[in-house]
Design a protein around this motif. Structure first.
Motif, mmCIF file in Angstrom:
data_model
loop_
_atom_site.group_PDB
_atom_site.id
_atom_site.type_symbol
_atom_site.label_atom_id
_atom_site.label_comp_id
_atom_site.label_asym_id
_atom_site.label_seq_id
_atom_site.Cartn_x
_atom_site.Cartn_y
_atom_site.Cartn_z
ATOM 1 N N THR A 1 0.842 -1.191 0.000
ATOM 2 C CA THR A 1 0.000 0.000 0.000
ATOM 3 C C THR A 1 0.881 1.246 0.000
ATOM 4 O O THR A 1 2.100 1.168 0.173
ATOM 5 C CB THR A 1 -0.908 0.049 1.247
ATOM 6 N N ILE A 2 0.250 2.383 -0.166
ATOM 7 C CA ILE A 2 0.978 3.654 -0.125
ATOM 8 C C ILE A 2 1.567 3.872 1.269
ATOM 9 O O ILE A 2 2.678 4.379 1.409
ATOM 10 C CB ILE A 2 0.035 4.811 -0.524
ATOM 11 N N ASP A 3 0.830 3.464 2.296
ATOM 12 C CA ASP A 3 1.329 3.606 3.666
ATOM 13 C C ASP A 3 2.575 2.757 3.886
ATOM 14 O O ASP A 3 3.524 3.191 4.548
ATOM 15 C CB ASP A 3 0.256 3.201 4.679
ATOM 16 N N ASP A 4 2.583 1.536 3.332
ATOM 17 C CA ASP A 4 3.765 0.684 3.451
ATOM 18 C C ASP A 4 4.969 1.332 2.780
ATOM 19 O O ASP A 4 6.082 1.290 3.306
ATOM 20 C CB ASP A 4 3.510 -0.690 2.838
ATOM 21 N N GLN A 5 4.749 1.923 1.607
ATOM 22 C CA GLN A 5 5.834 2.600 0.893
ATOM 23 C C GLN A 5 6.346 3.787 1.706
ATOM 24 O O GLN A 5 7.557 3.977 1.838
ATOM 25 C CB GLN A 5 5.347 3.081 -0.484
ATOM 26 N N PHE A 6 5.428 4.582 2.268
ATOM 27 C CA PHE A 6 5.821 5.735 3.080
ATOM 28 C C PHE A 6 6.631 5.287 4.287
ATOM 29 O O PHE A 6 7.684 5.866 4.602
ATOM 30 C CB PHE A 6 4.582 6.506 3.532
ATOM 31 N N ASN A 7 6.151 4.258 4.984
ATOM 32 C CA ASN A 7 6.854 3.771 6.173
ATOM 33 C C ASN A 7 8.217 3.186 5.822
ATOM 34 O O ASN A 7 9.184 3.363 6.563
ATOM 35 C CB ASN A 7 6.001 2.748 6.905
ATOM 36 N N SER A 8 8.290 2.513 4.696
ATOM 37 C CA SER A 8 9.566 1.953 4.257
ATOM 38 C C SER A 8 10.559 3.073 3.945
ATOM 39 O O SER A 8 11.725 3.007 4.350
ATOM 40 C CB SER A 8 9.341 1.090 3.021
ATOM 41 N N ASP A 9 10.110 4.098 3.235
ATOM 42 C CA ASP A 9 10.978 5.240 2.936
ATOM 43 C C ASP A 9 11.406 5.959 4.206
ATOM 44 O O ASP A 9 12.565 6.376 4.332
ATOM 45 C CB ASP A 9 10.272 6.226 2.003
ATOM 46 N N LYS A 10 10.499 6.084 5.157
ATOM 47 C CA LYS A 10 10.806 6.754 6.421
ATOM 48 C C LYS A 10 11.877 5.974 7.196
ATOM 49 O O LYS A 10 12.819 6.562 7.728
ATOM 50 C CB LYS A 10 9.535 6.890 7.258
ATOM 51 N N ARG A 11 11.733 4.652 7.239
ATOM 52 C CA ARG A 11 12.742 3.826 7.919
ATOM 53 C C ARG A 11 14.102 3.953 7.242
ATOM 54 O O ARG A 11 15.134 4.035 7.917
ATOM 55 C CB ARG A 11 12.310 2.361 7.934
ATOM 56 N N ASP A 12 14.110 3.988 5.907
ATOM 57 C CA ASP A 12 15.378 4.137 5.185
ATOM 58 C C ASP A 12 16.034 5.475 5.494
ATOM 59 O O ASP A 12 17.258 5.551 5.686
ATOM 60 C CB ASP A 12 15.158 3.997 3.677
#
Length: 81
Positions: free
Chosen positions: A36-47
């Motif tokens: 989902t878009i939220d998963d992508q956002f959270n993944s980018d934030k963790r990176d």
């Protein structure tokens, strides 16, 4: 009988060759899969957080002077996001 077996193996090898991308994606999926878009956002934030932590730990005891100009610029960019 052995001719049919050899022909079958050749056909399987040819089919596997032409479908290797599908086979690779099916059995060895990409590690960075976001559903989902939220998963992508959270993944980018963790990176971003990992990169910031790496740069901050690189500074060490001597402060900002331990960072190169490129690292300082990248840290500044990441802190603005």
């Amino acid at each position: 009988m052995s001719e049919i077996l050899i022909l079958g193996i050749i056909i399987i090898a040819v089919l596997a060759f032409f479908n290797r991308e599908w086979i690779k994606n099916r059995f060895f999926p990409n590690e960075k899969r976001n559903y989902t878009i939220d998963d992508q956002f959270n993944s980018d934030k963790r990176d971003r957080e990992k990169e910031i932590d790496h740069l901050l730990s690189k500074m060490g005891k001597n402060g900002i002077n331990d960072l190169s100009a490129k690292d300082r610029k990248r840290l500044d960019e990441l802190s603005r996001k």
